[in-house]
Design an enzyme around this catalytic site. Structure first.
Site, PDB file in Angstrom:
ATOM      1  N   LYS A   1       0.847  -1.207   0.000  1.00  0.00           N
ATOM      2  CA  LYS A   1       0.000   0.000   0.000  1.00  0.00           C
ATOM      3  C   LYS A   1       0.877   1.249   0.000  1.00  0.00           C
ATOM      4  O   LYS A   1       0.621   2.206  -0.730  1.00  0.00           O
ATOM      5  CB  LYS A   1      -0.933  -0.006   1.224  1.00  0.00           C
ATOM      6  CG  LYS A   1      -2.059  -1.022   1.100  1.00  0.00           C
ATOM      7  CD  LYS A   1      -2.851  -1.210   2.389  1.00  0.00           C
ATOM      8  CE  LYS A   1      -3.856  -2.347   2.222  1.00  0.00           C
ATOM      9  NZ  LYS A   1      -4.580  -2.713   3.443  1.00  0.00           N
TER      10      LYS A   1
ATOM     11  N   GLN B   1      -4.958  -1.479   9.587  1.00  0.00           N
ATOM     12  CA  GLN B   1      -4.838  -2.807   8.972  1.00  0.00           C
ATOM     13  C   GLN B   1      -5.467  -3.871   9.875  1.00  0.00           C
ATOM     14  O   GLN B   1      -5.202  -3.929  11.076  1.00  0.00           O
ATOM     15  CB  GLN B   1      -3.355  -3.125   8.708  1.00  0.00           C
ATOM     16  CG  GLN B   1      -3.105  -4.413   7.961  1.00  0.00           C
ATOM     17  CD  GLN B   1      -3.613  -4.395   6.519  1.00  0.00           C
ATOM     18  OE1 GLN B   1      -3.762  -3.357   5.887  1.00  0.00           O
ATOM     19  NE2 GLN B   1      -3.892  -5.572   5.985  1.00  0.00           N
TER      20      GLN B   1
ATOM     21  N   ASP C   1     -11.350   2.924   3.902  1.00  0.00           N
ATOM     22  CA  ASP C   1     -11.624   1.483   3.893  1.00  0.00           C
ATOM     23  C   ASP C   1     -13.126   1.196   3.794  1.00  0.00           C
ATOM     24  O   ASP C   1     -13.516   0.050   3.528  1.00  0.00           O
ATOM     25  CB  ASP C   1     -11.125   0.860   5.205  1.00  0.00           C
ATOM     26  CG  ASP C   1      -9.930  -0.047   4.995  1.00  0.00           C
ATOM     27  OD1 ASP C   1      -9.772  -0.592   3.900  1.00  0.00           O
ATOM     28  OD2 ASP C   1      -9.170  -0.210   5.971  1.00  0.00           O
TER      29      ASP C   1
END
Ligand code: GUN
Length: 281
Positions: A54, A98, A121
């Site tokens: 990422k 995460q 997200d």
């Protein structure tokens, strides 16, 4: 055989080039540099690999990025404090924590604490609610990437029978909702489903997000099925999906490979969501 491949790597590259151009414009015209903060707890190697990927992708399109690598023992309140700071940091337009998180941290509390305007997200309850209402704002990256890929290859979703395998909050539930919003007839299967094959054999479109190597073989699908494999599994040292690719390839109409299918699209949608958050700021 190549004509059967839904090439996520190729589409991801194209979209990333477009994003990089938009970032240059945004810098020149509004002096805005899209910024993302990624938080990771603990030492899980797979999670660190994803986060590094990422970070690299963010750098390549010209984003500002910061990675907060925290210890596994980090307390929930410390994490909430960091999120609070990032919520108010003007350089940061997107925040990503995460997953999975260590057991002592409540994922739902964390997701709800991220500003819904920085929730790249799409895990905040308000963004999930909007998706459910058919008015999506930030949509989680893997499901969003899957829909992009299907549309890019001209797959008609309306009226099709889509069978989703896996009911995670990250992939299964949101992709089922997106497909429903696109007028598919959706069946959502999961670990307690009895006789999975009975459902997959009826599917025009299969989306598998389970994490079980080679769960689906040619006997479980109908001819000309369109298959999206969001699984990522290690098998004898190599990366494979949930679908037994070589076993089904002759029978399918279209299929995503692993690697090179859904994975690159996921990170690209993170870039797209972050750019969107910066444009809205
Ligand atoms: N872990 C596996 N996939 C994801 C994802 O899309 N977002 C986050 N935050 N964690 C993940």
């Amino acid at each position: 055989m190549n004509s059967k491949i839904l090439d996520g790597k190729k589409l991801a590259k194209k979209i990333r080039e477009e994003i990089a151009q938009k970032v240059i414009h945004l810098k020149n015209e509004k002096a805005i540099i899209p910024g993302i903060a990624v938080i990771i707890l603990g030492e899980d190697p797979a999670s660190h690999t994803y986060v590094n990927m990422k970070e690299k992708a963010c750098k390549e399109v010209g984003f500002y990025s910061e990675i907060h690598r925290l210890q596994n023992s980090t307390k929930e309140e410390e994490l909430l404090k960091l999120i609070e700071q990032l919520n108010h940091n003007e350089k940061i337009h997107g925040i990503l924590v995460q997953l999975p998180l260590p057991d002592h941290i409540n994922e739902n509390i964390i997701n709800a604490h991220i500003s819904p305007f920085k929730d790249v997200d799409g895990f905040h309850p308000s963004n999930l609610g909007k998706l459910f209402l058919g008015q999506p704002s930030f949509v989680s990256c893997t499901p969003k990437g899957i829909i992009k890929l299907l549309k890019y290859y001209g797959v008609e979703i309306r009226g099709k029978h889509a069978v989703v395998i896996g009911r995670s909050n990250i992939v299964g539930k949101p992709i089922a909702t997106l497909l429903l919003n696109e007028d598919a007839t959706v069946t959502l299967c999961h670990s307690k489903t009895r006789d999975l094959a009975q459902y997959t054999q009826q599917a025009d479109i299969i989306v598998s997000a389970v994490g079980k190597a080679h769960l689906i073989n040619h006997k479980m699908i109908k001819r000309e099925a369109i298959i999206i494999d969001a699984g990522m599994n290690r098998l004898n040292g190599s990366l494979v999906g949930d679908i037994d690719f070589h076993d089904v390839i002759e029978k399918v109409k279209l299929i995503t490979p692993v690697p090179g299918g859904v994975g690159p699209m996921t990170i690209t949608m993170l870039l797209e969501n972050t750019l969107e958050a910066a444009l809205r700021s």
